[in-house]
Design a protein around this motif. Structure first.
Motif, PDB file in Angstrom:
ATOM      1  N   ARG A   8       0.851  -1.193   0.000  1.00  0.00           N
ATOM      2  CA  ARG A   8       0.000   0.000   0.000  1.00  0.00           C
ATOM      3  C   ARG A   8       0.889   1.246   0.000  1.00  0.00           C
ATOM      4  O   ARG A   8       1.721   1.403   0.871  1.00  0.00           O
ATOM      5  N   TYR A   9       0.703   2.093  -0.990  1.00  0.00           N
ATOM      6  CA  TYR A   9       1.450   3.341  -1.068  1.00  0.00           C
ATOM      7  C   TYR A   9       0.456   4.477  -0.979  1.00  0.00           C
ATOM      8  O   TYR A   9      -0.623   4.408  -1.541  1.00  0.00           O
ATOM      9  N   VAL A  10       0.837   5.525  -0.299  1.00  0.00           N
ATOM     10  CA  VAL A  10      -0.051   6.677  -0.211  1.00  0.00           C
ATOM     11  C   VAL A  10       0.745   7.915  -0.603  1.00  0.00           C
ATOM     12  O   VAL A  10       1.315   8.587   0.244  1.00  0.00           O
ATOM     13  N   LYS A  22      -5.762  13.332  -2.792  1.00  0.00           N
ATOM     14  CA  LYS A  22      -5.069  12.304  -2.008  1.00  0.00           C
ATOM     15  C   LYS A  22      -5.259  10.981  -2.736  1.00  0.00           C
ATOM     16  O   LYS A  22      -6.306  10.731  -3.307  1.00  0.00           O
ATOM     17  N   GLN A  24      -4.495   6.686  -2.631  1.00  0.00           N
ATOM     18  CA  GLN A  24      -4.034   5.453  -1.992  1.00  0.00           C
ATOM     19  C   GLN A  24      -4.009   4.390  -3.080  1.00  0.00           C
ATOM     20  O   GLN A  24      -4.995   4.184  -3.784  1.00  0.00           O
ATOM     21  N   ASN A  77       5.994   6.099  -0.111  1.00  0.00           N
ATOM     22  CA  ASN A  77       4.884   6.704   0.621  1.00  0.00           C
ATOM     23  C   ASN A  77       5.140   8.192   0.812  1.00  0.00           C
ATOM     24  O   ASN A  77       6.265   8.602   1.092  1.00  0.00           O
TER      25      ASN A  77
END
Length: 173
Positions: A8-10, A22, A24, A77
């Motif tokens: 998971r990269y944000v 934003k 995700q 991230n």
């Protein structure tokens, strides 16, 4: 860190012109590192810009290799990615309205061309003005050609409106 957290990269934000979103990103396969394709699909969902119309930029470089993982591209991230793209399409709810407006504009254009033909036809030229008569005839042919193109466009608009109506009927059933 769990396997799910690892994939998971944000990025802190995707910037599209003056808009900031934003984002995700989760890899399609749970245990793999997300790819640029995963980012592009997420961007499409958030911004409405189709994948084919997207140009993603990270640290001044254009990202093109959709199968590359974010790790290999150096994307971590909290990063910022810039989107250059065009929506290039209308939402389904606005397509019928837009086609109706186009149809109306074509009909108005046809009316103007018909008035031009009437004005050309009302011009009385003496028999010895052969050059002027030839130019008038050429002008009439050009306007008639434009009218034929308008007819073609009108037909295409009508076909697209029919397709949309069929799709809308199919979706409502």
């Amino acid at each position: 860190m769990s396997a799910l957290e690892a994939c998971r990269y944000v990025p802190s934000q995707i910037t599209e012109g003056s808009e900031k979103h934003k984002l995700q990103v989760v890899a399609e396969e749970q245990h793999n590192d997300p790819t640029l394709q995963d980012v592009a699909l997420s961007v499409e969902k958030i911004t409405g810009v189709p994948l084919a119309s997207q140009k993603l930029i990270y640290k001044g470089k254009s990202l093109k290799q959709m199968e590359q993982t974010l790790t290999k591209l150096g994307i971590k991230n909290g990063c910022k990615i810039m989107l250059i793209g065009k929506k290039g399409f209308l939402s389904k709810s606005l397509q019928m309205e837009a086609l109706g407006k186009l149809d109306k504009r074509i009909k108005i254009t046809v009316e103007h061309f018909m008035k031009v033909l009437e004005q050309i036809d009302s011009m009385a030229l003496p028999e010895n003005f052969i050059d002027c008569r030839m130019k008038r005839k050429g002008l009439v042919k050009k306007v008639q050609g434009l009218l034929a193109r308008c007819d073609t466009v009108e037909g295409n608009i009508s076909q697209e409106m029919d397709k949309l109506q069929c799709k809308n009927l199919a979706l409502s059933n």
